[in-house]
Design a protein around this motif. Structure first.
Motif, PDB file in Angstrom:
ATOM      1  N   GLU A  59      34.018 -43.207 -10.993  1.00 45.30           N
ATOM      2  CA  GLU A  59      34.409 -43.740 -12.303  1.00 45.30           C
ATOM      3  C   GLU A  59      33.224 -43.815 -13.269  1.00 45.30           C
ATOM      4  O   GLU A  59      33.399 -43.797 -14.486  1.00 45.30           O
ATOM      5  CB  GLU A  59      35.020 -45.138 -12.164  1.00 45.30           C
ATOM      6  CG  GLU A  59      36.386 -45.169 -11.494  1.00 45.30           C
ATOM      7  CD  GLU A  59      36.281 -45.329  -9.979  1.00 45.30           C
ATOM      8  OE1 GLU A  59      37.295 -45.689  -9.361  1.00 45.30           O
ATOM      9  OE2 GLU A  59      35.180 -45.104  -9.430  1.00 45.30           O
ATOM     10  N   PHE A  60      32.003 -43.914 -12.722  1.00 48.91           N
ATOM     11  CA  PHE A  60      30.819 -44.026 -13.569  1.00 48.91           C
ATOM     12  C   PHE A  60      30.020 -42.724 -13.648  1.00 48.91           C
ATOM     13  O   PHE A  60      28.906 -42.717 -14.176  1.00 48.91           O
ATOM     14  CB  PHE A  60      29.920 -45.164 -13.076  1.00 48.91           C
ATOM     15  CG  PHE A  60      30.454 -46.525 -13.432  1.00 48.91           C
ATOM     16  CD1 PHE A  60      30.324 -47.022 -14.711  1.00 48.91           C
ATOM     17  CD2 PHE A  60      31.125 -47.291 -12.485  1.00 48.91           C
ATOM     18  CE1 PHE A  60      30.835 -48.266 -15.050  1.00 48.91           C
ATOM     19  CE2 PHE A  60      31.637 -48.537 -12.811  1.00 48.91           C
ATOM     20  CZ  PHE A  60      31.490 -49.036 -14.099  1.00 48.91           C
ATOM     21  N   GLU A  61      30.601 -41.655 -13.137  1.00 48.05           N
ATOM     22  CA  GLU A  61      29.960 -40.351 -13.260  1.00 48.05           C
ATOM     23  C   GLU A  61      29.846 -39.995 -14.744  1.00 48.05           C
ATOM     24  O   GLU A  61      30.830 -39.988 -15.482  1.00 48.05           O
ATOM     25  CB  GLU A  61      30.775 -39.281 -12.532  1.00 48.05           C
ATOM     26  CG  GLU A  61      30.120 -37.917 -12.477  1.00 48.05           C
ATOM     27  CD  GLU A  61      28.926 -37.871 -11.526  1.00 48.05           C
ATOM     28  OE1 GLU A  61      27.992 -37.102 -11.817  1.00 48.05           O
ATOM     29  OE2 GLU A  61      28.937 -38.593 -10.518  1.00 48.05           O
ATOM     30  N   GLY A  62      28.632 -39.740 -15.198  1.00 55.44           N
ATOM     31  CA  GLY A  62      28.414 -39.395 -16.600  1.00 55.44           C
ATOM     32  C   GLY A  62      28.323 -40.591 -17.537  1.00 55.44           C
ATOM     33  O   GLY A  62      28.248 -40.407 -18.761  1.00 55.44           O
ATOM     34  N   PHE A  63      28.279 -41.808 -17.011  1.00 59.06           N
ATOM     35  CA  PHE A  63      28.138 -43.005 -17.834  1.00 59.06           C
ATOM     36  C   PHE A  63      26.822 -42.902 -18.611  1.00 59.06           C
ATOM     37  O   PHE A  63      25.764 -42.643 -18.038  1.00 59.06           O
ATOM     38  CB  PHE A  63      28.137 -44.252 -16.953  1.00 59.06           C
ATOM     39  CG  PHE A  63      28.175 -45.561 -17.705  1.00 59.06           C
ATOM     40  CD1 PHE A  63      29.377 -46.135 -18.071  1.00 59.06           C
ATOM     41  CD2 PHE A  63      26.996 -46.215 -18.026  1.00 59.06           C
ATOM     42  CE1 PHE A  63      29.419 -47.350 -18.752  1.00 59.06           C
ATOM     43  CE2 PHE A  63      27.017 -47.425 -18.708  1.00 59.06           C
ATOM     44  CZ  PHE A  63      28.231 -47.994 -19.077  1.00 59.06           C
ATOM     45  N   THR A  64      26.900 -43.090 -19.920  1.00 62.28           N
ATOM     46  CA  THR A  64      25.750 -42.845 -20.790  1.00 62.28           C
ATOM     47  C   THR A  64      25.297 -44.119 -21.498  1.00 62.28           C
ATOM     48  O   THR A  64      26.113 -44.854 -22.053  1.00 62.28           O
ATOM     49  CB  THR A  64      26.085 -41.759 -21.827  1.00 62.28           C
ATOM     50  OG1 THR A  64      26.409 -40.537 -21.135  1.00 62.28           O
ATOM     51  CG2 THR A  64      24.904 -41.493 -22.748  1.00 62.28           C
ATOM     52  N   ILE A  65      24.000 -44.337 -21.448  1.00 62.99           N
ATOM     53  CA  ILE A  65      23.380 -45.509 -22.069  1.00 62.99           C
ATOM     54  C   ILE A  65      22.435 -45.023 -23.162  1.00 62.99           C
ATOM     55  O   ILE A  65      21.554 -44.194 -22.909  1.00 62.99           O
ATOM     56  CB  ILE A  65      22.591 -46.330 -21.036  1.00 62.99           C
ATOM     57  CG1 ILE A  65      23.505 -46.778 -19.890  1.00 62.99           C
ATOM     58  CG2 ILE A  65      21.914 -47.534 -21.693  1.00 62.99           C
ATOM     59  CD1 ILE A  65      22.746 -47.254 -18.664  1.00 62.99           C
ATOM     60  N   LEU A  66      22.597 -45.547 -24.360  1.00 66.27           N
ATOM     61  CA  LEU A  66      21.682 -45.221 -25.445  1.00 66.27           C
ATOM     62  C   LEU A  66      20.700 -46.377 -25.597  1.00 66.27           C
ATOM     63  O   LEU A  66      21.105 -47.526 -25.766  1.00 66.27           O
ATOM     64  CB  LEU A  66      22.442 -44.982 -26.755  1.00 66.27           C
ATOM     65  CG  LEU A  66      21.621 -44.314 -27.870  1.00 66.27           C
ATOM     66  CD1 LEU A  66      22.496 -43.416 -28.726  1.00 66.27           C
ATOM     67  CD2 LEU A  66      20.920 -45.338 -28.750  1.00 66.27           C
ATOM     68  N   GLN A  67      19.419 -46.071 -25.505  1.00 68.05           N
ATOM     69  CA  GLN A  67      18.383 -47.105 -25.549  1.00 68.05           C
ATOM     70  C   GLN A  67      17.621 -47.080 -26.867  1.00 68.05           C
ATOM     71  O   GLN A  67      17.165 -46.037 -27.329  1.00 68.05           O
ATOM     72  CB  GLN A  67      17.389 -46.914 -24.390  1.00 68.05           C
ATOM     73  CG  GLN A  67      16.284 -47.973 -24.365  1.00 68.05           C
ATOM     74  CD  GLN A  67      15.182 -47.668 -23.363  1.00 68.05           C
ATOM     75  OE1 GLN A  67      15.144 -46.577 -22.796  1.00 68.05           O
ATOM     76  NE2 GLN A  67      14.280 -48.618 -23.150  1.00 68.05           N
ATOM     77  N   ILE A  68      17.481 -48.275 -27.461  1.00 68.96           N
ATOM     78  CA  ILE A  68      16.664 -48.474 -28.658  1.00 68.96           C
ATOM     79  C   ILE A  68      15.575 -49.467 -28.284  1.00 68.96           C
ATOM     80  O   ILE A  68      15.862 -50.542 -27.755  1.00 68.96           O
ATOM     81  CB  ILE A  68      17.496 -49.042 -29.826  1.00 68.96           C
ATOM     82  CG1 ILE A  68      18.729 -48.167 -30.106  1.00 68.96           C
ATOM     83  CG2 ILE A  68      16.634 -49.207 -31.066  1.00 68.96           C
ATOM     84  CD1 ILE A  68      18.407 -46.788 -30.602  1.00 68.96           C
ATOM     85  N   SER A  69      14.332 -49.140 -28.568  1.00 67.59           N
ATOM     86  CA  SER A  69      13.251 -50.036 -28.168  1.00 67.59           C
ATOM     87  C   SER A  69      12.148 -50.078 -29.221  1.00 67.59           C
ATOM     88  O   SER A  69      11.913 -49.101 -29.938  1.00 67.59           O
ATOM     89  CB  SER A  69      12.659 -49.582 -26.826  1.00 67.59           C
ATOM     90  OG  SER A  69      11.869 -50.606 -26.249  1.00 67.59           O
ATOM     91  N   ASP A  70      11.497 -51.241 -29.323  1.00 66.42           N
ATOM     92  CA  ASP A  70      10.271 -51.401 -30.114  1.00 66.42           C
ATOM     93  C   ASP A  70      10.422 -50.923 -31.558  1.00 66.42           C
ATOM     94  O   ASP A  70       9.631 -50.117 -32.041  1.00 66.42           O
ATOM     95  CB  ASP A  70       9.118 -50.663 -29.419  1.00 66.42           C
ATOM     96  CG  ASP A  70       8.808 -51.264 -28.056  1.00 66.42           C
ATOM     97  OD1 ASP A  70       7.989 -52.183 -27.985  1.00 66.42           O
ATOM     98  OD2 ASP A  70       9.421 -50.818 -27.058  1.00 66.42           O
ATOM     99  N   LEU A  71      11.417 -51.460 -32.238  1.00 68.71           N
ATOM    100  CA  LEU A  71      11.630 -51.108 -33.643  1.00 68.71           C
ATOM    101  C   LEU A  71      10.495 -51.631 -34.526  1.00 68.71           C
ATOM    102  O   LEU A  71      10.098 -50.971 -35.488  1.00 68.71           O
ATOM    103  CB  LEU A  71      12.973 -51.672 -34.126  1.00 68.71           C
ATOM    104  CG  LEU A  71      13.371 -51.347 -35.563  1.00 68.71           C
ATOM    105  CD1 LEU A  71      13.573 -49.849 -35.742  1.00 68.71           C
ATOM    106  CD2 LEU A  71      14.643 -52.109 -35.951  1.00 68.71           C
ATOM    107  N   HIS A  72       9.992 -52.808 -34.225  1.00 62.50           N
ATOM    108  CA  HIS A  72       8.896 -53.416 -34.989  1.00 62.50           C
ATOM    109  C   HIS A  72       9.156 -53.431 -36.495  1.00 62.50           C
ATOM    110  O   HIS A  72       8.262 -53.129 -37.300  1.00 62.50           O
ATOM    111  CB  HIS A  72       7.572 -52.701 -34.689  1.00 62.50           C
ATOM    112  CG  HIS A  72       7.012 -53.013 -33.340  1.00 62.50           C
ATOM    113  ND1 HIS A  72       6.312 -54.173 -33.063  1.00 62.50           N
ATOM    114  CD2 HIS A  72       7.065 -52.328 -32.167  1.00 62.50           C
ATOM    115  CE1 HIS A  72       5.950 -54.186 -31.796  1.00 62.50           C
ATOM    116  NE2 HIS A  72       6.396 -53.080 -31.219  1.00 62.50           N
TER     117      HIS A  72
END
Length: 329
Positions: A59-72
């Motif tokens: 069920e989680f095959e291909g589950f995609t996470i978009l990461q945003i970091s350190d915008l400052h």
């Protein structure tokens, strides 16, 4: 005498001319480099990474996470248009923010972040963990009760939740858990004034009941160096769990990068000389240490440890698109 003077002037003039001609290519090189650095600091690249997870439910095959970091507090175009175009161009199942959204804990310049959140189209699963430059997530109210701070309240009003303990995502009969790493390792240390287990500790006990098919992904601002992993595993007072993946930021990819060398420095006390010339495979991207996979984003902004050097060099701002897949034997 006049002849000697004229010859001397001509010799000096010729020497100066030679120096100028030799200096022109160097001047042009630095001029082009300066313009490129300005361009490089104002573009956004999307880094895509496939991460293999053992025993991943179908069920989680291909589950995609978009990461945003350190915008400052960076602004990319009018009303964050450039950054929003980059984010909204991707299909993802969850979006995570791994800290240092602001420039300092006392800052009230929330607008760059709030404007960004208001323009993100997919916030079905949207989570935030704080960094060292962000305000305290909780404050004491007049009745000495902990409540969420102004920054966190405004963020949650715009559809992003503070991840303080555990958040689960269910697909069919399978479950993926997100957890805040720094709290997840605590083992009974969070007590109320009366010594009873508080709400946070109760929520964290969910992690004690995970089964083999459950997926556990920890979010953190700080990467977890190998030495710290060994330390946490060796101490009974900590509960280092079976994380399938740790997602972090903080290092900025070194902020300044040099061809063939990579990062010159990352702020990491566990590394030699406090992070000068850090291990090249422990600065950004994906690595694995004793079965613990960790992904570290180079992020979007830059720190102001030296104010006049608040920029990135040969290290463009990035967002990260992480796709998990089952591991093929």
């Amino acid at each position: 005498m006049h002849s000697k003077l004229i010859k001397s002037i001509q010799a000096n003039s010729n020497s100066l001319g030679i120096k100028i001609r030799r200096g022109i290519p160097l001047f042009l090189f630095f001029l082009v480099l300066a313009f490129y650095t300005i361009y490089d600091n104002n573009r956004i690249i999307s880094i895509k990474q496939t991460i293999q997870i053992e025993n991943l439910p179908k069920e989680f095959e291909g589950f995609t996470i978009l990461q945003i970091s350190d915008l400052h507090e960076r602004v990319f175009g009018d009303k964050q248009e450039k950054l929003l175009n980059a984010i909204n161009s991707h299909d993802y199942d969850a979006i995570v923010f791994t800290g240092d959204i602001l420039d300092k804990p006392s800052s009230t310049n929330y607008e760059p972040f709030y404007t960004l959140l208001e323009g993100i189209s997919n916030k079905e699963v949207a989570l935030f963990v704080p960094g060292n430059r962000d305000p305290q997530s909780f404050i004491l109210d007049e009745g000495a009760t902990l409540e969420k701070g102004e920054f966190i309240k405004g963020m949650e009003e715009r559809g992003v939740n503070l991840l303080n303990s555990v958040q689960k995502v269910e697909k069919g009969n399978s479950i993926l858990y997100f957890t805040y790493f720094e709290n997840s390792i605590l083992k009974g240390q969070i007590k109320s004034r009366k010594g009873s287990i508080n709400k946070l500790q109760k929520e964290l006990t969910t992690l004690d009941t995970l089964i083999e098919s459950d997926i556990l992904i920890a979010l953190n601002h700080y990467p977890i160096p190998d030495e710290r992993i060994d330390y946490l595993r060796s101490k009974k007072e900590y509960n280092f769990r079976k994380y399938d993946l740790i997602i972090a930021g903080h290092y900025h990819g070194g902020q300044f990068r040099v061809p063939l060398i990579g990062a010159l420095f990352v702020p990491e006390q566990y590394y030699l000389w406090g992070g000068i010339f850090p291990p090249r495979d422990r600065v950004k991207g994906l690595w694995d240490y004793k079965g613990i996979k960790q992904y570290v984003s180079a992020g979007l902004g830059s720190s102001d440890a030296l104010h006049f050097m608040k920029f990135r060099f040969l290290n463009p701002p990035e967002i990260n698109v992480l796709t998990i897949q089952g591991k093929n034997d």
